[in-house]
Write an enzyme that holds these catalytic residues in place. Structure first.
Site, PDB file in Angstrom:
ATOM      1  N   CYS A  18       1.031  -1.252  -0.036  1.00 16.24           N
ATOM      2  CA  CYS A  18       0.048  -0.009   0.105  1.00 16.24           C
ATOM      3  C   CYS A  18       1.064   1.247   0.026  1.00 16.24           C
ATOM      4  O   CYS A  18       2.039   1.066  -0.265  1.00 16.24           O
ATOM      5  CB  CYS A  18      -0.926   0.010   1.221  1.00 16.24           C
ATOM      6  N   ASN A  21       2.353   1.411   4.241  1.00 23.28           N
ATOM      7  CA  ASN A  21       2.700   0.085   4.871  1.00 23.28           C
ATOM      8  C   ASN A  21       2.322  -0.037   6.557  1.00 23.28           C
ATOM      9  O   ASN A  21       3.080  -0.643   7.169  1.00 23.28           O
ATOM     10  CB  ASN A  21       4.082  -0.197   4.690  1.00 23.28           C
ATOM     11  N   ARG A  24      -3.372  -0.831   5.298  1.00 23.23           N
ATOM     12  CA  ARG A  24      -3.992  -2.007   4.459  1.00 23.23           C
ATOM     13  C   ARG A  24      -2.920  -3.211   4.349  1.00 23.23           C
ATOM     14  O   ARG A  24      -3.161  -4.267   4.282  1.00 23.23           O
ATOM     15  CB  ARG A  24      -4.179  -1.419   3.306  1.00 23.23           C
ATOM     16  N   SER A  25      -1.525  -2.821   3.933  1.00 22.99           N
ATOM     17  CA  SER A  25      -0.843  -4.025   3.617  1.00 22.99           C
ATOM     18  C   SER A  25      -0.218  -4.955   4.637  1.00 22.99           C
ATOM     19  O   SER A  25      -0.455  -6.190   4.722  1.00 22.99           O
ATOM     20  CB  SER A  25       0.263  -3.546   2.687  1.00 22.99           C
ATOM     21  N   ASP A 136      -8.135   3.482   1.262  1.00 23.61           N
ATOM     22  CA  ASP A 136      -7.006   3.988   2.418  1.00 23.61           C
ATOM     23  C   ASP A 136      -7.742   4.434   3.705  1.00 23.61           C
ATOM     24  O   ASP A 136      -8.655   5.520   3.532  1.00 23.61           O
ATOM     25  CB  ASP A 136      -6.169   5.248   1.832  1.00 23.61           C
TER      26      ASP A 136
END
Ligand code: 4NP
Length: 168
Positions: A18, A21, A24-25, A136
């Protein structure tokens, strides 16, 4: 989804990406790791996450993301890092959370083969979820973080099924 050039090679090294970091990721990494642990053999997999931006390098995931994830049983302990060119060698599949992440990853890819490793997370999110990207949540409230987890639980399970069914 693009396959590796050798169609007999399982795709087992997955990098989620993303922007920062921290939301989302790392959540995608935690959700996917949980699926692999419960349904497969974790030793066969390399699962990591990174950001296209480096503003949060070294940070734990955002505390709101950690709280929402923990409620669903995911402990997020990743430390943020920026995507590097070597990630395109070290991973088979690089999964971007939104169109901007995917565009940035394609720009960073050092070769056409590397660029083929980049896929949008939305490719694995069921149509019923009605989202073609993972939004996001950074400037959103609690419902933004819950939405991210809903989308990732659906998408990661479909991604896992896709990757494991490829060999059947
Ligand atoms: P992420 O969310 O890309 O899901 O980790 C964000 C986190 C931080 C920022 C942007 C997005 N930021 O601008 O600091």
């Amino acid at each position: 989804m693009n396959r590796s050039s050798d169609s007999t090679t399982p795709l087992r090294r997955i990098l989620f990406v993303c922007l920062g970091n921290i939301c989302r990721s790392p959540a995608a990494e935690g959700v996917f790791r949980d699926i692999v642990t419960r349904q497969g053999n974790p030793a066969e997999w390399t699962i990591d996450s990174a950001g296209t931006g480096g503003y949060h390098t070294g940070d734990l995931p955002d505390s709101r993301m950690r709280i929402h994830a923990r409620r669903r049983g995911y402990e997020l302990t990743h430390r943020a890092r920026k995507v590097t060119e070597s990630d395109f060698d070290d991973f088979d599949l690089i999964v971007g959370m939104d169109n901007s992440n995917v565009a940035n990853l394609r720009r960073l890819a050092p070769s056409p083969e590397a660029e083929k490793k980049v896929v949008p997370m939305a490719e694995f999110i069921g149509k019923a979820m009605r989202y073609d990207y993972v939004p996001d949540p950074y400037y959103e409230g609690a419902e933004g973080f819950e939405l991210v987890l809903d989308l990732l639980e659906d998408g990661c399970q479909n991604l896992y099924n896709t990757l494991t069914n490829l060999e059947k």
